[in-house]
Every structure is written in structure tokens, then in C-alpha cells.
Write a protein that holds these residues in place. Structure first.
Motif, PDB file in Angstrom:
ATOM      1  N   ALA A   1       0.863  -1.185   0.000  1.00 39.37           N
ATOM      2  CA  ALA A   1       0.000   0.000   0.000  1.00 39.37           C
ATOM      3  C   ALA A   1       0.894   1.228   0.000  1.00 39.37           C
ATOM      4  CB  ALA A   1      -0.929   0.006   1.215  1.00 39.37           C
ATOM      5  N   PRO A   2       0.388   2.353  -0.461  1.00 39.07           N
ATOM      6  CA  PRO A   2       1.210   3.567  -0.475  1.00 39.07           C
ATOM      7  C   PRO A   2       1.589   4.036   0.924  1.00 39.07           C
ATOM      8  CG  PRO A   2      -0.747   3.827  -1.860  1.00 39.07           C
ATOM      9  CD  PRO A   2      -0.942   2.575  -1.059  1.00 39.07           C
ATOM     10  N   PHE A   3       2.752   4.639   1.015  1.00 38.85           N
ATOM     11  CA  PHE A   3       3.092   5.448   2.182  1.00 38.85           C
ATOM     12  C   PHE A   3       2.441   6.817   2.019  1.00 38.85           C
ATOM     13  CE2 PHE A   3       5.586   8.591   4.426  1.00 38.85           C
ATOM     14  CZ  PHE A   3       5.912   7.993   5.631  1.00 38.85           C
ATOM     15  N   ALA A   4       2.437   7.299   0.770  1.00 37.02           N
ATOM     16  CA  ALA A   4       1.775   8.556   0.428  1.00 37.02           C
ATOM     17  C   ALA A   4       1.299   8.464  -1.011  1.00 37.02           C
ATOM     18  CB  ALA A   4       2.732   9.738   0.592  1.00 37.02           C
ATOM     19  N   SER A   5       0.137   9.045  -1.280  1.00 30.54           N
ATOM     20  CA  SER A   5      -0.388   8.970  -2.641  1.00 30.54           C
ATOM     21  C   SER A   5      -1.294  10.161  -2.917  1.00 30.54           C
ATOM     22  CB  SER A   5      -1.168   7.668  -2.851  1.00 30.54           C
ATOM     23  OG  SER A   5      -2.325   7.625  -2.035  1.00 30.54           O
ATOM     24  N   LEU A   6      -1.463  10.462  -4.190  1.00 30.01           N
ATOM     25  CA  LEU A   6      -2.427  11.468  -4.605  1.00 30.01           C
ATOM     26  C   LEU A   6      -3.827  10.848  -4.610  1.00 30.01           C
ATOM     27  CD1 LEU A   6      -0.592  13.144  -7.632  1.00 30.01           C
ATOM     28  CD2 LEU A   6      -0.362  13.612  -5.186  1.00 30.01           C
ATOM     29  N   THR A   7      -4.836  11.681  -4.627  1.00 25.97           N
ATOM     30  CA  THR A   7      -6.207  11.184  -4.708  1.00 25.97           C
ATOM     31  C   THR A   7      -6.383  10.378  -5.990  1.00 25.97           C
ATOM     32  OG1 THR A   7      -7.049  13.096  -3.491  1.00 25.97           O
ATOM     33  CG2 THR A   7      -8.639  11.852  -4.805  1.00 25.97           C
ATOM     34  N   HIS A   8      -6.834   9.139  -5.847  1.00 28.56           N
ATOM     35  CA  HIS A   8      -7.058   8.290  -7.010  1.00 28.56           C
ATOM     36  C   HIS A   8      -8.219   7.341  -6.731  1.00 28.56           C
ATOM     37  CE1 HIS A   8      -4.310   5.985  -4.447  1.00 28.56           C
ATOM     38  NE2 HIS A   8      -4.706   4.882  -5.062  1.00 28.56           N
ATOM     39  N   PHE A   9      -8.867   6.900  -7.807  1.00 31.22           N
ATOM     40  CA  PHE A   9     -10.038   6.020  -7.719  1.00 31.22           C
ATOM     41  C   PHE A   9     -11.149   6.640  -6.861  1.00 31.22           C
ATOM     42  CE2 PHE A   9      -7.998   1.616  -8.696  1.00 31.22           C
ATOM     43  CZ  PHE A   9      -7.206   2.193  -9.681  1.00 31.22           C
ATOM     44  N   ALA A  10     -11.204   7.967  -6.812  1.00 32.28           N
ATOM     45  CA  ALA A  10     -12.270   8.632  -6.050  1.00 32.28           C
ATOM     46  C   ALA A  10     -13.636   8.232  -6.622  1.00 32.28           C
ATOM     47  CB  ALA A  10     -12.089  10.146  -6.147  1.00 32.28           C
TER      48      ALA A  10
ATOM     49  N   GLY B   1      -2.144   7.182   2.587  1.00 32.16           N
ATOM     50  CA  GLY B   1      -1.196   6.086   2.732  1.00 32.16           C
ATOM     51  C   GLY B   1      -1.051   5.669   4.185  1.00 32.16           C
ATOM     52  N   LEU B   2      -0.166   4.680   4.399  1.00 36.21           N
ATOM     53  CA  LEU B   2       0.053   4.117   5.738  1.00 36.21           C
ATOM     54  C   LEU B   2       1.545   3.916   5.964  1.00 36.21           C
ATOM     55  CD1 LEU B   2      -2.742   1.444   5.374  1.00 36.21           C
ATOM     56  CD2 LEU B   2      -2.879   3.431   6.875  1.00 36.21           C
TER      57      LEU B   2
END
Length: 232
Positions: free
Chosen positions: A126-135, A142-143
Motif C-alpha cells: 500500500a502507499p506510504f503517500a499517494s495522490l487522490t485516485h479512484f475517487a 497512505g500508511l
């Protein structure tokens, strides 16, 4: 051309492929949140089951969208926190790039613990950080590693491998490369030749810094890869 900021997906896919090879042949694997089952190709030695909630269609005006999405290959359509399979019915679970799309991912971990046999395998990215996606199905950017180190043992898992993908400089480079796309969409501006030259030089600096990196992934990285076992 230097590759800084371009290896996020490549590294993740290679890790998933190599980690799936650690699962014994003939084992039953549940791909939780399988989407379009892009990693089924790495599971020829396993009995593969694809699960997803099946509601994302690839379209939307907010954030990053795929444009189209195929839910026709799913074996199970259900909420990931309530999958209609018996207790201790699978040998392995793979859940890739899904946790940021679950309102409460801890409930998913609890469900994985229920479904896995003692000694079963759990593979998560899973992302540590990500942009808004699949909204609108995007509930967290992220985690961190500490999420897994806290919640997995609480639900009966022993972490065998935890890798941080990328580092601070790689992440900044990834988003620097995305400026052209984001600037065009959200600012109505296309980079001119001078601006592209500055961008190129900045990427060169980030590449040089990344090559000398000594642990900046603790601040920022692309994502976290976890391989764990269900304790008996």
C-alpha cells in the motif's frame, strides 16, 4: 536519461512476483481487492481466487482515474471486511494497493486473520503517500510501517519482511515529473522550454541525492511492502 522517480511500480511488481514464489505450490490464494487481477499471472502455481467489491468503474472527475475498469473476472463480489468464505479456508492472501481504498483497513486485517489457516501467508502493499485516485473510493493517502507493526501482531500475524519502496528524493522526483500533467489540468499551464530545462536540472539533483541516500525513506517513500505469517 536518469530514472529517478520512475521505479515505484516496477519495484513493487518485482517484489510481488518474487514474494509470491515463496508460497508453496498448490496453496489456495485469495487476492483481496483484486481489481482486474493484474497479478494472477504470477499465481500459476497457486489456486487463485479473486475478490473485490466490484463498484469502481474507472470514471470520475476528481483526482487520478483509470478511464475504464473490468470487474468481470472476479470470483467473489463482496465487502473486503466480510468475505463469504469459511474460517481458516485459505492458505494465503494477497492485498495490493487496496488499504487506502478501505474506510477501516484494520477490519480487513481482522478478516484476513479469520480466513487464513494457521501458518498462512499474507502479502500486502500500500502507499506510504499517494495522490487522490479512484475517487470516491480513496480514504487515506497512505500508511506507514508503524501501522503494520502495530496492527498485524495484534491480529495474530508475525511480520517476516517489511520493505520501504523508494525514498524521499525518489518520491519528490516522481511528483516533479507529474508537474506537467497536474499543471496542465489544474492550472491551465503548459511548461515552456525554460521551465522544462529547470525541471530536468532539478531531477538531476534529486537523482544525485537519491544515489547518496542514507535512510530518508523513514521520512517519505512510495509505499510499504509487507510479508507476514498467520501464527497458530
Amino acid at each position: 536519461m536518469f530514472r529517478v522517480g520512475t521505479t515505484n511500480e516496477e519495484v513493487r511488481v518485482n517484489w510481488i512476483e518474487s514474494t509470491l514464489k515463496k508460497i508453496p505450490a498448490g496453496a489456495t490464494l485469495l487476492d483481496a481487492g483484486a481489481g482486474e487481477s493484474q497479478f494472477k499471472k504470477f499465481c500459476s502455481h497457486l489456486k487463485y481466487i479473486a475478490q473485490d467489491f466490484g463498484q469502481y468503474e474507472g470514471t470520475g472527475d476528481v483526482g487520478l482515474q483509470t478511464g475504464s475498469w473490468d470487474n468481470s473476472k472476479l470470483d467473489i463480489v463482496s465487502d473486503i471486511v466480510s468475505i463469504p468464505l469459511p474460517d481458516a479456508s485459505v492458505d494465503a492472501i494477497m492485498c495490493t494497493e487496496v488499504f487506502e481504498h478501505i474506510p477501516n483497513p484494520v477490519l480487513a486485517i481482522r478478516e484476513f486473520s479469520r480466513l487464513l489457516k494457521p501458518g498462512g501467508y499474507l502479502l500486502i502493499t500500500a502507499p506510504f503517500a499517494s495522490l487522490t485516485h479512484f475517487a470516491p473510493y480513496h480514504f487515506a493517502s497512505g500508511l506507514s510501517r508503524y501501522f503494520y507493526e502495530h496492527h498485524l501482531p495484534e491480529h495474530g500475524f508475525r511480520i517476516e519482511e517489511l520493505d520501504l519502496n523508494g525514498n524521499y528524493f525518489e518520491f519528490i522526483a516522481q511528483e516533479t515529473r507529474r508537474v506537467k500533467q497536474v499543471g496542465d489540468k489544474y492550472a491551465g499551464v503548459r511548461l515552456n522550454v525554460f521551465q522544462k530545462t529547470i525541471q530536468h536540472l532539478w531531477l538531476k539533483i534529486l537523482g544525485d541525492l537519491s544515489a547518496k541516500d542514507k535512510g530518508s525513506s523513514e521520512l517519505l517513500c512510495y509505499g510499504v511492502h509487507v510479508f507476514a505469517r498467520r501464527q497458530g
